[in-house]
Design a protein around this motif. Structure first.
Motif, PDB file in Angstrom:
ATOM      1  N   GLY A 133       0.784  -1.223   0.000  1.00 10.71           N
ATOM      2  CA  GLY A 133       0.000   0.000   0.000  1.00 10.71           C
ATOM      3  C   GLY A 133       0.817   1.275   0.000  1.00 10.71           C
ATOM      4  O   GLY A 133       0.287   2.350   0.250  1.00 10.71           O
ATOM      5  N   PHE A 134       2.113   1.164  -0.293  1.00 13.05           N
ATOM      6  CA  PHE A 134       2.938   2.370  -0.406  1.00 13.05           C
ATOM      7  C   PHE A 134       2.819   2.943  -1.816  1.00 13.05           C
ATOM      8  O   PHE A 134       2.592   2.209  -2.786  1.00 13.05           O
ATOM      9  CB  PHE A 134       4.417   2.070  -0.118  1.00 13.05           C
ATOM     10  N   ILE A 135       2.992   4.237  -1.920  1.00 12.18           N
ATOM     11  CA  ILE A 135       3.026   4.863  -3.232  1.00 12.18           C
ATOM     12  C   ILE A 135       4.223   4.319  -4.005  1.00 12.18           C
ATOM     13  O   ILE A 135       5.153   3.753  -3.422  1.00 12.18           O
ATOM     14  CB  ILE A 135       3.106   6.410  -3.118  1.00 12.18           C
ATOM     15  N   TYR A 136       4.199   4.501  -5.291  1.00 12.76           N
ATOM     16  CA  TYR A 136       5.331   4.157  -6.150  1.00 12.76           C
ATOM     17  C   TYR A 136       6.525   4.995  -5.721  1.00 12.76           C
ATOM     18  O   TYR A 136       6.454   6.218  -5.690  1.00 12.76           O
ATOM     19  CB  TYR A 136       4.926   4.447  -7.596  1.00 12.76           C
ATOM     20  N   GLU A 137       7.622   4.318  -5.353  1.00 11.78           N
ATOM     21  CA  GLU A 137       8.832   5.010  -4.900  1.00 11.78           C
ATOM     22  C   GLU A 137      10.028   4.588  -5.761  1.00 11.78           C
ATOM     23  O   GLU A 137      10.818   3.728  -5.369  1.00 11.78           O
ATOM     24  CB  GLU A 137       9.107   4.716  -3.422  1.00 11.78           C
ATOM     25  N   PRO A 138      10.180   5.193  -6.933  1.00 10.83           N
ATOM     26  CA  PRO A 138      11.285   4.800  -7.806  1.00 10.83           C
ATOM     27  C   PRO A 138      12.657   5.133  -7.229  1.00 10.83           C
ATOM     28  O   PRO A 138      13.668   4.608  -7.695  1.00 10.83           O
ATOM     29  CB  PRO A 138      11.007   5.587  -9.088  1.00 10.83           C
ATOM     30  N   TRP A 139      12.724   5.953  -6.217  1.00 14.38           N
ATOM     31  CA  TRP A 139      13.980   6.363  -5.590  1.00 14.38           C
ATOM     32  C   TRP A 139      14.438   5.409  -4.493  1.00 14.38           C
ATOM     33  O   TRP A 139      15.574   5.468  -4.070  1.00 14.38           O
ATOM     34  CB  TRP A 139      13.822   7.768  -4.991  1.00 14.38           C
ATOM     35  N   HIS A 140      13.555   4.532  -4.004  1.00  7.12           N
ATOM     36  CA  HIS A 140      13.871   3.689  -2.843  1.00  7.12           C
ATOM     37  C   HIS A 140      14.328   2.308  -3.300  1.00  7.12           C
ATOM     38  O   HIS A 140      13.568   1.567  -3.919  1.00  7.12           O
ATOM     39  CB  HIS A 140      12.642   3.570  -1.934  1.00  7.12           C
ATOM     40  N   TRP A 141      15.564   1.981  -2.950  1.00  9.57           N
ATOM     41  CA  TRP A 141      16.176   0.710  -3.336  1.00  9.57           C
ATOM     42  C   TRP A 141      16.771   0.066  -2.093  1.00  9.57           C
ATOM     43  O   TRP A 141      17.235   0.760  -1.186  1.00  9.57           O
ATOM     44  CB  TRP A 141      17.265   0.939  -4.395  1.00  9.57           C
ATOM     45  N   CYS A 142      16.771  -1.251  -2.052  1.00 10.46           N
ATOM     46  CA  CYS A 142      17.334  -1.961  -0.903  1.00 10.46           C
ATOM     47  C   CYS A 142      18.308  -3.015  -1.379  1.00 10.46           C
ATOM     48  O   CYS A 142      18.055  -3.705  -2.378  1.00 10.46           O
ATOM     49  CB  CYS A 142      16.215  -2.582  -0.070  1.00 10.46           C
ATOM     50  N   TRP A 143      19.394  -3.131  -0.672  1.00  8.25           N
ATOM     51  CA  TRP A 143      20.440  -4.108  -1.012  1.00  8.25           C
ATOM     52  C   TRP A 143      20.054  -5.471  -0.461  1.00  8.25           C
ATOM     53  O   TRP A 143      19.779  -5.618   0.735  1.00  8.25           O
ATOM     54  CB  TRP A 143      21.776  -3.643  -0.438  1.00  8.25           C
ATOM     55  N   HIS A 144      19.986  -6.441  -1.363  1.00  6.30           N
ATOM     56  CA  HIS A 144      19.666  -7.825  -1.024  1.00  6.30           C
ATOM     57  C   HIS A 144      20.757  -8.705  -1.626  1.00  6.30           C
ATOM     58  O   HIS A 144      20.640  -9.101  -2.789  1.00  6.30           O
ATOM     59  CB  HIS A 144      18.304  -8.242  -1.601  1.00  6.30           C
ATOM     60  N   PRO A 145      21.799  -9.004  -0.894  1.00 12.72           N
ATOM     61  CA  PRO A 145      22.949  -9.702  -1.486  1.00 12.72           C
ATOM     62  C   PRO A 145      22.611 -11.041  -2.103  1.00 12.72           C
ATOM     63  O   PRO A 145      23.193 -11.434  -3.103  1.00 12.72           O
ATOM     64  CB  PRO A 145      23.923  -9.845  -0.316  1.00 12.72           C
TER      65      PRO A 145
END
Length: 182
Positions: A167-179
């Protein structure tokens, strides 16, 4: 800490903010443990403000490598947010509350304390010159197109695409590192 304990901690933080946990109960948000500050390293310093953005060491290494490759391809990216403590996240909510914004509204773009990937020391908010910070406009930039094509090589995944299940807005700036997904 198990998910039940993380949920209980999040509910407690919400109550401290005078927010009924029922506001987010239907969202099936994941819970994240706050990484210990002694595991964080300086990932980047804002040249204009001197603000230091911190991540865990392997995420920092991946960020720097990704940024270097982007620059080699003519793309300039930089951090506008990285690790956040639960207390910092609660402060962001207090700011929204002071502005008279209802939790139902701000929880579409701001995770409750305990539900933010930023607590892990692996999440980053990214921007590029000439773009307003943390707006959907970032999704129209060359930097975003480069991230879409290249970020996975460095272990980074966009967390909140359009119509995401949380339910979050589209956040093209938010990235997470998943090795493991590298």
């Amino acid at each position: 800490m198990n998910q039940a304990a993380l949920k209980a901690r999040t509910d407690e933080k919400l109550r401290e903010l005078n927010i009924d946990p029922a506001v987010i109960a239907h969202r099936t948000l994941p819970y994240f443990e706050e990484v210990s500050e002694h595991l964080l390293v300086d990932a980047e310093t804002d040249a204009d403000t001197g603000k230091i953005y911190r991540l865990i060491a392997p995420a920092t290494q991946a960020w720097r490598e990704m940024k270097r490759h982007a620059a080699a391809d003519g793309v300039d990216i930089y951090l506008v947010s990285a690790w956040r403590s639960l207390d910092y996240q609660a402060g962001l909510i207090r700011t929204k509350q002071a502005a008279g914004i209802a939790p139902e509204d701000f929880f579409t773009s701001l995770a409750p304390p305990g539900c933010s990937e930023h607590h892990t020391g692996c999440a980053v908010d990214i921007n590029t010159p000439g773009c307003d910070e943390v707006t959907g406009i970032f999704g129209e930039t060359d930097a975003f197109r480069w991230l879409e094509a290249s970020a996975a090589r460095f272990g980074f995944m966009m967390s909140f695409p359009p119509d995401n299940p949380w339910g979050f807005i589209y956040e093209p700036w938010h990235w997470c590192w998943h090795p493991a997904k590298k």
